[in-house]
Design a protein around this motif. Structure first.
Motif: not given
Length: 517
Positions: A187-192, A337-343, A502-505
């Protein structure tokens, strides 16, 4: 019972050998390409700010200091991405294939006799500019990665045989094994990746503004050149009358051949200015075709008008509006928000997943059935993901500082743009209110006085040149005003053909989730 278990083992092995799993659909390169098309620009009834707000309804992120971040407080923001399919609906807007016959002249483009309006050019650009298409592709990539990182591990179905060489005591077991992911990692993967998708959608909006700004600037420069060429043609006709007047005065013994030659030289200088203007105009039109992504589009000119009077702008309120609603800044917020979710995601990585195996078989030695259950989990003794946690924390700090940089950059660019607009506005007001009327009146008086023999010819030449230069400068000031307004309307963004962000990850989080060693 042994015969029943042997039957199930046979069915299981047959499934493994024949491949019971459903075949996955194959995506050809052509189908992937056809999914990448572009929205035809911003709605005419909506400002760029409103169009960006319609794209995303996510609340703004306050730029807190590094020490203010609280993982627990952020949990409330880690909603299930399945409950919010906003990005999916926006990506559906990019799923209609553009027919090949529309690539050079898309629907809505009305170019007659090689002339195009600003709306026509923007329609072509939003459909064909390669940077917009490339960014639309990155949103598709981000959506794909977001799906991939949330997928569960496939179960493992297998067979195990023991003591096969000892007839009568051999054992046969069919088993199924599944890794149970704990800690909400998927779930957290999808949030990131959800925030990566949001950032790319904002980058797409920003790129459309860059394209629109560059085309508008080139468009208004073409209008300037066209109006100046018209002014040159008109003044050239006036000088031709001056040549005739000089000839008549020479024949009457009131003028000299020098007067005639000087008038012809001045007219030839105008012709040179006209040819140079035409060459510049042709180059500018070719540039517009390339900015639109259709270099084969032949333009002879543009259709439109330069502004006559400047607008009254409140730069203080405009500054705050540009920062808060800029897609460039919104993309930076999404990356925070992406960096926060990644942490948060990296901090739950040490929670062990469970490997569960269930097996059933038969023991021919005892002619009885067998049922095995095995559960295991890695123990985070040496690898507690401490390196990734430290890196994620540093990325969070970097994202905050990058958002601050973008905030300052927008304000700095606005300061420059406001100065350019103010200078152009002062020039437009001065030329239209005082200089042009005075220059026209002076020229009329000088021509009349010269014909009456009351003024020296040299003074007449100076008066003509002053009027001509004033007329061209007035047109240029109106064009500069339009360009400055275009920069502000485009959120001070430019670079229609720059390489895209390109920050698509990627799907590395899924590999991290399923590999805890």
């Amino acid at each position: 019972m042994a015969h029943s278990i042997k039957g199930w083992i046979g069915v299981g092995l047959a499934c493994v050998c024949l491949g019971c799993a459903a075949e996955q659909p194959y995506l050809s390169p052509a189908s992937l390409h056809s999914d990448i098309s572009i929205q035809n620009g911003l709605p005419k009834s909506a400002s760029p700010t409103e169009a960006v707000k319609e794209k995303l309804d996510e609340g703004s992120v306050e730029l807190a200091s590094h020490s203010q971040w609280d993982p627990e407080a952020f949990d409330s923001g880690l909603t299930n991405p399945d409950a919010n399919n906003e990005e999916e609906s926006h990506l559906e807007l990019a799923n209609a294939e553009i027919p090949s016959e529309q690539l050079e002249n898309p629907a809505g483009l009305k170019v007659r006799s090689g002339y195009a309006s600003l709306d026509d050019l923007l329609a072509v650009a939003f459909a064909n500019n390669p940077s917009i298409k490339a960014l639309a592709a990155t949103t598709q990539k981000a959506a794909g990665y977001r799906t991939q990182v949330g997928l569960y591990a496939n179960p493992l179905l297998g067979y195990q045989g023991q003591q096969l060489a000892d007839q009568g005591t051999d054992q046969h077991i069919a088993f199924i094994e599944q890794e149970i992911v704990t800690g909400g990692k998927l779930r957290l993967n999808r949030v990131v990746l959800n925030e990566a998708l949001r950032a790319q959608l904002q980058e797409l909006e920003a790129q459309k503004l860059r394209v629109a700004t560059d085309i508008k600037i080139a468009f208004y420069d073409c209008l300037r050149l066209q109006e100046q060429i018209v002014a040159i043609d008109g003044f050239s006709g006036l000088l031709q009358q001056g040549v005739q007047a000089a000839e008549e005065r020479r024949k009457a013994g009131e003028g000299t051949q020098i007067d005639v030659l000087q008038t012809r030289v001045q007219r030839q200088q105008l012709e040179l200015d006209r040819r140079q203007g035409m060459a510049t105009l042709e180059a500018r039109l070719k540039e517009i075709s390339s900015l639109c992504g259709s270099p084969s589009l032949i333009l002879e000119g543009v259709v439109g008008e330069l502004p006559v009077q400047p607008q009254s702008l409140d730069w203080r309120s405009l500054e705050e509006e540009l920062v808060t609603s800029s897609p460039e800044y919104a993309a930076a917020q999404a990356r925070i928000r992406q960096a926060t979710a990644s942490l948060r995601r990296q901090r739950v990585q040490p929670i062990p997943n469970l490997a569960v195996q269930l097996g059933a078989g038969v023991d021919n030695g005892t002619d009885s059935g067998m049922l095995n259950l095995q559960v295991g989990a890695p123990i985070p003794v040496f690898n507690r993901n401490q390196g990734n946690i430290a890196a994620a924390n540093a990325e969070y700090c970097r994202a905050i500082e990058d958002a601050r940089r973008i905030d300052n950059a927008i304000r700095a660019r606005l300061a420059v743009a406001s100065g350019e607009y103010a200078r152009a506005a002062e020039a437009v007001n001065m030329y239209s209110g005082e200089l042009l009327p005075a220059a026209q009146q002076t020229l009329d008086m000088a021509e009349t006085a010269y014909k009456g023999g009351e003024q020296d010819f040299i003074q007449l030449l100076v008066t003509r040149r002053t009027y001509f230069d004033t007329r061209l400068a007035a047109i240029a000031s109106r064009a500069e005003l339009a360009m400055a307004q275009s920069r502000v309307d485009g959120y001070l963004l430019s670079g229609a053909l720059n390489s895209v962000i390109d920050g698509s990850g990627d799907d590395s989080l899924r590999g991290l989730t399923l590999g805890q060693q």
